[in-house]
Write an enzyme that holds these catalytic residues in place. Structure first.
Site, PDB file in Angstrom:
ATOM      1  CE  LYS A 255      -4.291  -1.818   1.807  1.00 58.32           C
ATOM      2  NZ  LYS A 255      -5.398  -1.687   2.727  1.00 58.32           N
TER       3      LYS A 255
ATOM      4  CE  LYS B 197     -13.006  -3.547   1.842  1.00 59.19           C
ATOM      5  NZ  LYS B 197     -12.140  -2.990   2.850  1.00 59.19           N
TER       6      LYS B 197
ATOM      7  CE  LYS C 200      -5.945  -8.139  -0.460  1.00 58.12           C
ATOM      8  NZ  LYS C 200      -6.738  -7.915   0.708  1.00 58.12           N
TER       9      LYS C 200
END
Ligand code: AQP
Length: 325
Positions: free
Chosen positions: A112, A197, A194
């Protein structure tokens, strides 16, 4: 006495079928056997920039999703993280126990933070400590999570053990509950990643609120691997992923899924998978509309009160042990 569960999801983006199959579905299944605490972790959401109005709305929407998925507020405690200030307080204490080195090893921060730690927020870096605080405050026995959170749970256990060693027995050491199937639902577009969102490509995810048309299109466009057989095969992650979704939504065994599609091609399989997802999500999407603001507010307030009574007890013990109170 029942054992205790804690888990939560962030009110960011839109919840997808990976969040449902990896986490929510298990929360619902476990709530009869365990004393359960299900939190909307809005303080985690602000580790990345959020629009304040959207964040507030998404927080309430996520509570509706929990309830529509089958979390029963009569059985489980449903609450918003920021309504229980002990989460942030214990996070500070634990950040004085945590080591820079162990946080630097967290792969989610590397992902991130996009490898740019100079510009990444300090909150994004220390967020696993807040997650540890969430879990430890409730003397949690079990934490249902997807595979992506395994490393953070290990950190939680390390911090609890370190605190217990240095200040005396205080925290219960939680165990992860990672479902044997569904713990890592993959992107429909890039099955090496994966389902997420925050993926910029919305075609990679089936969102819980997607309409029938969108779902059918996304499944049609889902990438496939070489080979034509519709069967589980670890070396073909795309078909493996799609079949796993089918298996979990229908409740069939892996062998039954394979024999069901024996001799059939991708076209047939994808059409049936899309139909299965649409039919599964239909009652769920209708249920979401059932909860009005007043009812929701009552559920969340009651939940926060119950959560606080336990969290404040743990925090008081922590303060006493450390010579703060
Ligand atoms: N792809 C997945 N497969 C199975 N489980 C998953 N979870 C997340 N992605 C998958 C599990 O869902 C729970 C709630 O997740 P979260 O809201 O804390 O967010 P996250 O783990 O960071 O997952 P996302 O959806 O990918 O969000 P972003 O993109 O914002 O990071 C957790 O138990 C998680 O393991």
């Amino acid at each position: 006495m029942k054992k205790r569960i804690f888990s939560g999801a962030q009110p960011t983006g839109q919840l997808h079928i990976g969040n449902y199959l990896g986490a929510l579905k298990n929360w619902v299944a476990l709530q009869d056997e365990y004393e359960s605490f299900y939190c909307i972790v809005n303080l985690h959401a602000i580790t990345l920039p959020q629009d304040p109005k959207v964040l507030r709305q998404k927080t309430l929407d996520l509570a509706r999703i929990y309830l529509a998925a089958g979390i029963d507020p009569e059985k489980s405690t449903v609450f918003i993280q920021s309504d229980v200030p002990e989460h942030a307080e214990l996070a500070w204490i634990l950040s004085c126990i945590a080591r820079m080195g162990e946080l630097e090893r967290m792969t989610q921060f590397k992902d991130k933070g996009k490898g740019n730690s100079e510009r990444a927020g300090v909150g994004l870096f220390s967020y696993p400590v807040l997650m540890a605080s969430d879990i430890l405050l409730y003397q949690t026995d079990l934490v249902p999570i997807g595979k992506d959170q395994k490393q953070h749970l290990e950190l939680t256990r390390d911090l609890a053990e370190r605190f217990n060693r240095d200040f005396g027995e205080t925290f219960r050491i939680p165990e992860p509950f990672i479902p044997p199937v569904g713990a890592n639902i993959l992107s429909l577009q890039e099955p090496a990643k994966k389902m997420s969102k925050s993926d910029e490509n919305a075609n990679g995810s089936i969102f819980l609120l997607d309409d029938a048309d969108t779902i059918t299109k996304k499944i049609k466009r889902a990438v496939t691997d070489s080979g034509t057989d519709i069967r589980f095969d670890q070396s073909r992650p795309a078909i493996n992923n799609l079949l796993t979704i089918f298996q979990l939504l229908t409740g069939k065994s892996a062998a039954d899924c394979e024999s069901h599609f024996e001799g059939k091609g991708y076209g047939h399989f994808k059409a049936e998978l899309a139909e299965t997802i649409v039919e599964f999500l239909r009652p769920f999407q209708e249920k979401i509309k059932e909860y009005d603001e007043i009812e929701l507010d009552k559920i969340l307030k009651t939940g926060a009160q119950k959560a606080r009574s336990i969290a404040s007890e743990t925090l008081n013990t922590v303060y006493e042990k450390m010579g703060i109170n």
